[in-house]
Scaffold this motif. Structure first.
Motif, PDB file in Angstrom:
ATOM      1  N   PHE A  32       6.975  14.822 -33.520  1.00 39.20           N
ATOM      2  CA  PHE A  32       7.081  13.368 -33.601  1.00 39.20           C
ATOM      3  C   PHE A  32       7.510  12.786 -32.256  1.00 39.20           C
ATOM      4  O   PHE A  32       6.926  11.840 -31.774  1.00 39.20           O
ATOM      5  CB  PHE A  32       8.068  12.960 -34.706  1.00 39.20           C
ATOM      6  CG  PHE A  32       7.614  13.399 -36.073  1.00 39.20           C
ATOM      7  CD1 PHE A  32       6.665  12.675 -36.766  1.00 39.20           C
ATOM      8  CD2 PHE A  32       8.108  14.561 -36.642  1.00 39.20           C
ATOM      9  CE1 PHE A  32       6.231  13.071 -38.014  1.00 39.20           C
ATOM     10  CE2 PHE A  32       7.687  14.975 -37.897  1.00 39.20           C
ATOM     11  CZ  PHE A  32       6.734  14.229 -38.583  1.00 39.20           C
ATOM     12  N   ILE A  33       8.551  13.371 -31.661  1.00 37.62           N
ATOM     13  CA  ILE A  33       9.057  12.927 -30.367  1.00 37.62           C
ATOM     14  C   ILE A  33       8.820  14.056 -29.355  1.00 37.62           C
ATOM     15  O   ILE A  33       9.169  15.206 -29.610  1.00 37.62           O
ATOM     16  CB  ILE A  33      10.578  12.633 -30.433  1.00 37.62           C
ATOM     17  CG1 ILE A  33      10.901  11.639 -31.547  1.00 37.62           C
ATOM     18  CG2 ILE A  33      11.106  12.175 -29.080  1.00 37.62           C
ATOM     19  CD1 ILE A  33      10.414  10.246 -31.337  1.00 37.62           C
ATOM     20  N   ASP A  34       8.220  13.725 -28.220  1.00 36.12           N
ATOM     21  CA  ASP A  34       7.990  14.726 -27.183  1.00 36.12           C
ATOM     22  C   ASP A  34       9.348  15.186 -26.661  1.00 36.12           C
ATOM     23  O   ASP A  34      10.150  14.378 -26.166  1.00 36.12           O
ATOM     24  CB  ASP A  34       7.158  14.116 -26.052  1.00 36.12           C
ATOM     25  CG  ASP A  34       6.790  15.130 -25.004  1.00 36.12           C
ATOM     26  OD1 ASP A  34       7.706  15.605 -24.281  1.00 36.12           O
ATOM     27  OD2 ASP A  34       5.601  15.463 -24.889  1.00 36.12           O
ATOM     28  N   HIS A  35       9.618  16.471 -26.748  1.00 30.68           N
ATOM     29  CA  HIS A  35      10.930  17.005 -26.371  1.00 30.68           C
ATOM     30  C   HIS A  35      11.201  16.920 -24.873  1.00 30.68           C
ATOM     31  O   HIS A  35      12.357  16.992 -24.447  1.00 30.68           O
ATOM     32  CB  HIS A  35      11.059  18.456 -26.839  1.00 30.68           C
ATOM     33  CG  HIS A  35      10.996  18.586 -28.330  1.00 30.68           C
ATOM     34  ND1 HIS A  35      11.112  19.796 -28.973  1.00 30.68           N
ATOM     35  CD2 HIS A  35      10.829  17.674 -29.327  1.00 30.68           C
ATOM     36  CE1 HIS A  35      11.019  19.622 -30.286  1.00 30.68           C
ATOM     37  NE2 HIS A  35      10.841  18.343 -30.512  1.00 30.68           N
ATOM     38  N   GLU A  49       0.320   7.870 -34.336  1.00 31.35           N
ATOM     39  CA  GLU A  49       0.515   8.293 -35.718  1.00 31.35           C
ATOM     40  C   GLU A  49       1.943   8.807 -35.948  1.00 31.35           C
ATOM     41  O   GLU A  49       2.559   8.535 -36.978  1.00 31.35           O
ATOM     42  CB  GLU A  49      -0.504   9.372 -36.097  1.00 31.35           C
ATOM     43  CG  GLU A  49      -1.936   8.900 -36.106  1.00 31.35           C
ATOM     44  CD  GLU A  49      -2.556   8.752 -34.704  1.00 31.35           C
ATOM     45  OE1 GLU A  49      -3.518   7.978 -34.568  1.00 31.35           O
ATOM     46  OE2 GLU A  49      -2.067   9.402 -33.755  1.00 31.35           O
ATOM     47  N   ALA A  50       2.479   9.538 -34.975  1.00 28.40           N
ATOM     48  CA  ALA A  50       3.856  10.031 -35.072  1.00 28.40           C
ATOM     49  C   ALA A  50       4.833   8.852 -35.093  1.00 28.40           C
ATOM     50  O   ALA A  50       5.795   8.855 -35.864  1.00 28.40           O
ATOM     51  CB  ALA A  50       4.175  10.966 -33.910  1.00 28.40           C
ATOM     52  N   GLU A  76      17.109  19.712 -42.565  1.00 26.53           N
ATOM     53  CA  GLU A  76      15.670  19.670 -42.277  1.00 26.53           C
ATOM     54  C   GLU A  76      14.942  19.116 -43.483  1.00 26.53           C
ATOM     55  O   GLU A  76      15.223  19.472 -44.617  1.00 26.53           O
ATOM     56  CB  GLU A  76      15.083  21.070 -42.041  1.00 26.53           C
ATOM     57  CG  GLU A  76      15.413  21.725 -40.757  1.00 26.53           C
ATOM     58  CD  GLU A  76      14.690  23.069 -40.607  1.00 26.53           C
ATOM     59  OE1 GLU A  76      13.657  23.299 -41.261  1.00 26.53           O
ATOM     60  OE2 GLU A  76      15.199  23.893 -39.831  1.00 26.53           O
ATOM     61  N   PHE A  77      13.996  18.245 -43.216  1.00 29.53           N
ATOM     62  CA  PHE A  77      12.994  17.837 -44.191  1.00 29.53           C
ATOM     63  C   PHE A  77      11.825  17.327 -43.384  1.00 29.53           C
ATOM     64  O   PHE A  77      11.942  17.058 -42.188  1.00 29.53           O
ATOM     65  CB  PHE A  77      13.523  16.769 -45.161  1.00 29.53           C
ATOM     66  CG  PHE A  77      13.311  15.363 -44.677  1.00 29.53           C
ATOM     67  CD1 PHE A  77      12.239  14.612 -45.130  1.00 29.53           C
ATOM     68  CD2 PHE A  77      14.173  14.796 -43.746  1.00 29.53           C
ATOM     69  CE1 PHE A  77      12.044  13.323 -44.673  1.00 29.53           C
ATOM     70  CE2 PHE A  77      13.988  13.518 -43.288  1.00 29.53           C
ATOM     71  CZ  PHE A  77      12.916  12.769 -43.760  1.00 29.53           C
ATOM     72  N   GLY A  78      10.695  17.205 -44.011  1.00 33.88           N
ATOM     73  CA  GLY A  78       9.561  16.661 -43.292  1.00 33.88           C
ATOM     74  C   GLY A  78       8.253  16.882 -43.992  1.00 33.88           C
ATOM     75  O   GLY A  78       8.195  17.419 -45.097  1.00 33.88           O
ATOM     76  N   CYS A  79       7.229  16.453 -43.316  1.00 34.17           N
ATOM     77  CA  CYS A  79       5.859  16.567 -43.805  1.00 34.17           C
ATOM     78  C   CYS A  79       4.960  16.683 -42.579  1.00 34.17           C
ATOM     79  O   CYS A  79       5.034  15.849 -41.674  1.00 34.17           O
ATOM     80  CB  CYS A  79       5.509  15.329 -44.619  1.00 34.17           C
ATOM     81  SG  CYS A  79       3.847  15.351 -45.263  1.00 34.17           S
ATOM     82  N   VAL A  80       4.149  17.714 -42.550  1.00 33.38           N
ATOM     83  CA  VAL A  80       3.310  17.963 -41.377  1.00 33.38           C
ATOM     84  C   VAL A  80       2.434  16.764 -41.040  1.00 33.38           C
ATOM     85  O   VAL A  80       2.106  15.951 -41.895  1.00 33.38           O
ATOM     86  CB  VAL A  80       2.426  19.217 -41.568  1.00 33.38           C
ATOM     87  CG1 VAL A  80       3.270  20.462 -41.705  1.00 33.38           C
ATOM     88  CG2 VAL A  80       1.474  19.063 -42.741  1.00 33.38           C
ATOM     89  N   ASN A  81       2.060  16.686 -39.786  1.00 27.69           N
ATOM     90  CA  ASN A  81       1.179  15.622 -39.331  1.00 27.69           C
ATOM     91  C   ASN A  81      -0.225  15.820 -39.890  1.00 27.69           C
ATOM     92  O   ASN A  81      -0.650  16.945 -40.155  1.00 27.69           O
ATOM     93  CB  ASN A  81       1.171  15.562 -37.807  1.00 27.69           C
ATOM     94  CG  ASN A  81       2.497  15.073 -37.282  1.00 27.69           C
ATOM     95  OD1 ASN A  81       3.011  14.069 -37.750  1.00 27.69           O
ATOM     96  ND2 ASN A  81       3.078  15.788 -36.338  1.00 27.69           N
ATOM     97  N   ARG A  82      -0.899  14.724 -40.057  1.00 26.96           N
ATOM     98  CA  ARG A  82      -2.211  14.702 -40.715  1.00 26.96           C
ATOM     99  C   ARG A  82      -3.286  14.148 -39.793  1.00 26.96           C
ATOM    100  O   ARG A  82      -2.997  13.378 -38.875  1.00 26.96           O
ATOM    101  CB  ARG A  82      -2.134  13.843 -41.985  1.00 26.96           C
ATOM    102  CG  ARG A  82      -1.051  14.291 -42.963  1.00 26.96           C
ATOM    103  CD  ARG A  82      -1.337  15.695 -43.428  1.00 26.96           C
ATOM    104  NE  ARG A  82      -0.263  16.203 -44.275  1.00 26.96           N
ATOM    105  CZ  ARG A  82      -0.468  17.032 -45.266  1.00 26.96           C
ATOM    106  NH1 ARG A  82      -1.668  17.480 -45.539  1.00 26.96           N
ATOM    107  NH2 ARG A  82       0.551  17.474 -45.980  1.00 26.96           N
TER     108      ARG A  82
END
Length: 150
Positions: free
Chosen positions: A110-113, A122-123, A60-66
């Protein structure tokens, strides 16, 4: 070895800071040298494990959406920088997607599950920034660093 990385957590998870990196406003970023601090994590993993033959990946890694275009530019910069470090140090990384849409704390959609489509324009831009950095060998860390948001 699988590890998680949200460094710094005040930027990547909590969204208490809206910018990241050497071009960020001091009042809007976590203290320290953000790029160097992140690279230290990679250096430690490489020195302690990868160089000794132990396979390592970021599960896991990431950065929340802005919310704003400026904040999104810094999110994309963070993802680009992380992805290039991942490639340079030979530590593959999986971006975290918890399906939480919107922006701010813990929003990693980011991707609709359900549909497999991007959650938003933006995603899509965030994921494309990440992929382009990892796959484009013409972009090195210095290039990404010099092209940080202004």
């Amino acid at each position: 070895l699988s590890v998680h990385c949200y460094d710094p957590s005040s930027y990547c998870l909590e969204a208490t800071h809206s910018e990241w990196g050497h071009t960020a406003s001091a009042s809007k970023k976590a203290s320290g040298d953000n790029e160097a601090d992140l690279e230290k994590s990679f250096t430690k993993l490489y020195s302690n494990y990868v160089s000794k033959g132990v396979p390592v990946y970021f599960g896991e890694f990431g950065c929340v959406n802005r919310a704003t275009a400026r904040e999104q530019a810094f999110q994309q910069y963070y993802l680009k920088y992380f992805a290039k470090l991942s490639k340079v140090y030979g530590v593959p990384a999986m971006i975290w997607d918890n399906g939480a849409k919107g922006s701010g704390r813990e929003t990693h959609a980011f991707i609709d599950h359900g549909t497999g489509e991007y959650c938003s324009t933006e995603a899509r831009k965030a994921v494309e920034a990440l992929i382009s950095s990892y796959t484009n060998d013409d972009y090195d860390l210095e290039y990404i660093y010099k092209n940080a948001p202004k």
